[in-house]
Design a protein around this motif. Sequence first.
Motif, short mmCIF file in Angstrom:
data_model
loop_
_atom_site.label_atom_id
_atom_site.label_comp_id
_atom_site.label_asym_id
_atom_site.label_seq_id
_atom_site.Cartn_x
_atom_site.Cartn_y
_atom_site.Cartn_z
N SER A 52 0.82 -1.32 0.08
CA SER A 52 -0.05 0.01 0.03
C SER A 52 0.97 1.28 -0.09
O SER A 52 1.41 1.37 0.85
CB SER A 52 -1.08 -0.03 1.60
OG SER A 52 -1.60 1.25 1.34
N GLY A 53 0.73 2.17 -1.14
CA GLY A 53 1.41 3.37 -1.13
C GLY A 53 2.86 3.09 -1.75
O GLY A 53 3.48 4.40 -1.65
N TRP A 54 3.51 1.84 -2.11
CA TRP A 54 4.64 1.85 -2.52
C TRP A 54 4.70 1.44 -3.99
O TRP A 54 5.80 1.04 -4.68
CB TRP A 54 5.24 0.68 -1.53
CG TRP A 54 5.70 1.42 -0.38
CD1 TRP A 54 5.02 1.12 0.63
CD2 TRP A 54 6.78 2.38 -0.11
NE1 TRP A 54 5.49 2.02 1.68
CE2 TRP A 54 6.71 2.47 1.29
CE3 TRP A 54 7.68 2.56 -0.79
CZ2 TRP A 54 7.64 3.45 2.04
CZ3 TRP A 54 8.64 3.58 -0.24
CH2 TRP A 54 8.56 3.88 1.09
N ALA A 55 3.86 1.82 -4.95
CA ALA A 55 3.76 1.59 -6.22
C ALA A 55 4.84 2.35 -6.93
O ALA A 55 4.95 3.60 -6.44
CB ALA A 55 2.38 1.72 -6.84
N MET A 56 5.49 1.97 -7.77
CA MET A 56 6.48 2.74 -8.79
C MET A 56 5.87 3.34 -9.93
O MET A 56 6.12 2.90 -10.92
CB MET A 56 7.69 1.70 -9.15
CG MET A 56 8.68 1.34 -7.93
SD MET A 56 9.64 2.78 -7.45
CE MET A 56 10.68 3.20 -9.02
N GLU A 57 5.20 4.33 -9.62
CA GLU A 57 4.38 4.94 -10.80
C GLU A 57 4.73 6.38 -10.75
O GLU A 57 4.27 7.05 -9.63
CB GLU A 57 3.02 4.58 -11.02
CG GLU A 57 2.23 4.73 -9.51
CD GLU A 57 0.98 3.90 -9.35
OE1 GLU A 57 -0.02 4.53 -9.03
OE2 GLU A 57 0.80 2.84 -10.24
N GLY A 58 5.03 6.85 -11.85
CA GLY A 58 5.39 8.56 -11.77
C GLY A 58 6.33 8.87 -11.03
O GLY A 58 7.28 8.41 -10.74
N SER A 59 6.16 10.18 -10.37
CA SER A 59 6.92 10.64 -9.49
C SER A 59 6.46 10.75 -7.85
O SER A 59 6.17 11.76 -7.38
CB SER A 59 7.24 12.02 -9.82
OG SER A 59 6.05 12.87 -9.76
N THR A 60 5.81 9.70 -7.74
CA THR A 60 5.37 9.43 -6.26
C THR A 60 6.49 9.73 -5.37
O THR A 60 7.60 9.41 -5.67
CB THR A 60 4.51 8.14 -6.05
OG1 THR A 60 5.81 7.22 -6.21
CG2 THR A 60 3.58 7.78 -7.14
N ILE A 61 6.15 9.96 -4.21
CA ILE A 61 6.83 9.90 -2.83
C ILE A 61 7.80 8.61 -2.94
O ILE A 61 8.89 8.59 -2.74
CB ILE A 61 6.25 10.20 -1.62
CG1 ILE A 61 5.63 11.59 -1.67
CG2 ILE A 61 7.38 10.15 -0.36
CD1 ILE A 61 6.65 12.93 -1.99
N ALA A 62 6.95 7.39 -2.77
CA ALA A 62 7.67 6.18 -2.85
C ALA A 62 8.87 6.21 -3.92
O ALA A 62 9.79 5.65 -3.60
CB ALA A 62 6.58 4.90 -3.05
N ALA A 63 8.54 6.42 -5.18
CA ALA A 63 9.30 6.42 -6.07
C ALA A 63 10.64 7.16 -5.90
O ALA A 63 11.72 6.63 -6.23
CB ALA A 63 8.85 6.69 -7.46
N MET A 64 10.48 8.38 -5.43
CA MET A 64 11.46 9.22 -5.06
C MET A 64 12.50 8.54 -3.88
O MET A 64 13.73 8.64 -4.00
CB MET A 64 11.10 10.42 -4.50
CG MET A 64 10.46 11.47 -5.69
SD MET A 64 10.13 13.21 -5.22
CE MET A 64 8.39 12.87 -4.65
N TYR A 65 12.06 7.87 -3.11
CA TYR A 65 12.85 7.19 -1.88
C TYR A 65 13.36 5.90 -2.68
O TYR A 65 14.73 5.88 -2.25
CB TYR A 65 11.72 6.75 -0.78
CG TYR A 65 11.56 7.75 0.43
CD1 TYR A 65 12.57 8.00 1.16
CD2 TYR A 65 10.23 8.53 0.32
CE1 TYR A 65 12.64 8.96 2.17
CE2 TYR A 65 10.29 9.62 1.34
CZ TYR A 65 11.26 9.89 2.17
OH TYR A 65 11.26 10.67 3.38
N LEU A 66 12.84 5.20 -3.26
CA LEU A 66 13.22 3.90 -3.84
C LEU A 66 14.52 4.36 -4.82
O LEU A 66 15.52 3.77 -4.89
CB LEU A 66 12.22 3.08 -4.68
CG LEU A 66 11.09 2.65 -3.72
CD1 LEU A 66 10.12 2.05 -4.35
CD2 LEU A 66 11.78 1.53 -2.64
N GLN A 67 14.39 5.53 -5.51
CA GLN A 67 15.32 5.82 -6.58
C GLN A 67 16.53 6.46 -5.81
O GLN A 67 17.67 5.97 -6.03
CB GLN A 67 14.82 6.95 -7.43
CG GLN A 67 14.13 6.44 -8.45
CD GLN A 67 13.04 7.45 -8.99
OE1 GLN A 67 13.09 8.52 -8.80
NE2 GLN A 67 12.18 7.08 -10.24
N ALA A 68 16.27 7.05 -4.44
CA ALA A 68 17.33 7.45 -3.67
C ALA A 68 17.96 6.60 -2.98
O ALA A 68 19.32 6.25 -2.98
CB ALA A 68 16.74 8.55 -2.58
#
Length: 172
Positions: A52-68
């Motif tokens: 929940s809340g950790w999908a890798m779509e677009g520029s979500t907060i989750a995506a930013m953390y995972l990329q970092a």
Amino acid sequence: SMEELAPRMFSFNNPFGACPTCTGLGVFMKIDPDLILPDRRLSINQGGLKASGWAMEGSTIAAMYLQALAKQYKFSLDTPIAELPPEILDILLYGTKGEKIEVTRKSEYGTGKYKTEFEGIINNLERRFNETQSSWIKEEIEAYMSAIPCSDCHGKRLSPQSLAVTVGGVNI
């Protein structure tokens, strides 16, 4: 020594008999890593992370953390989860344990960078589950939980004192 035996001591529905750790439930609901990462043959970018809340779509907060995290710890979000080192999986699931990562945030207003600790996906889900007042969010996060037997009563639901009482060498 213990008090005189009474029927209430042998009921997990009564505070006198219930295991004090699990309050007589026998189990704890905990986030299950196998439900968050159901198909480890997939990479994070391929949808191998289901939480929940950790999908890798677009520029979500989750995506930013995972990329970092990928940049800081030098791994690829395109690597199958099964091929990631155990240390990386531990960081993803349980956080950086105080170490800060540099997150790049992009929005329509511009780009910025900040350093922050990463709490971990499991810690994040548990925190959100405990803090929310929303039954919808609780139900969504419960989909990633499994029942884990209590470490003190081992699922027997009774207190150690009640389980110490035996008849013919067998407890209740």
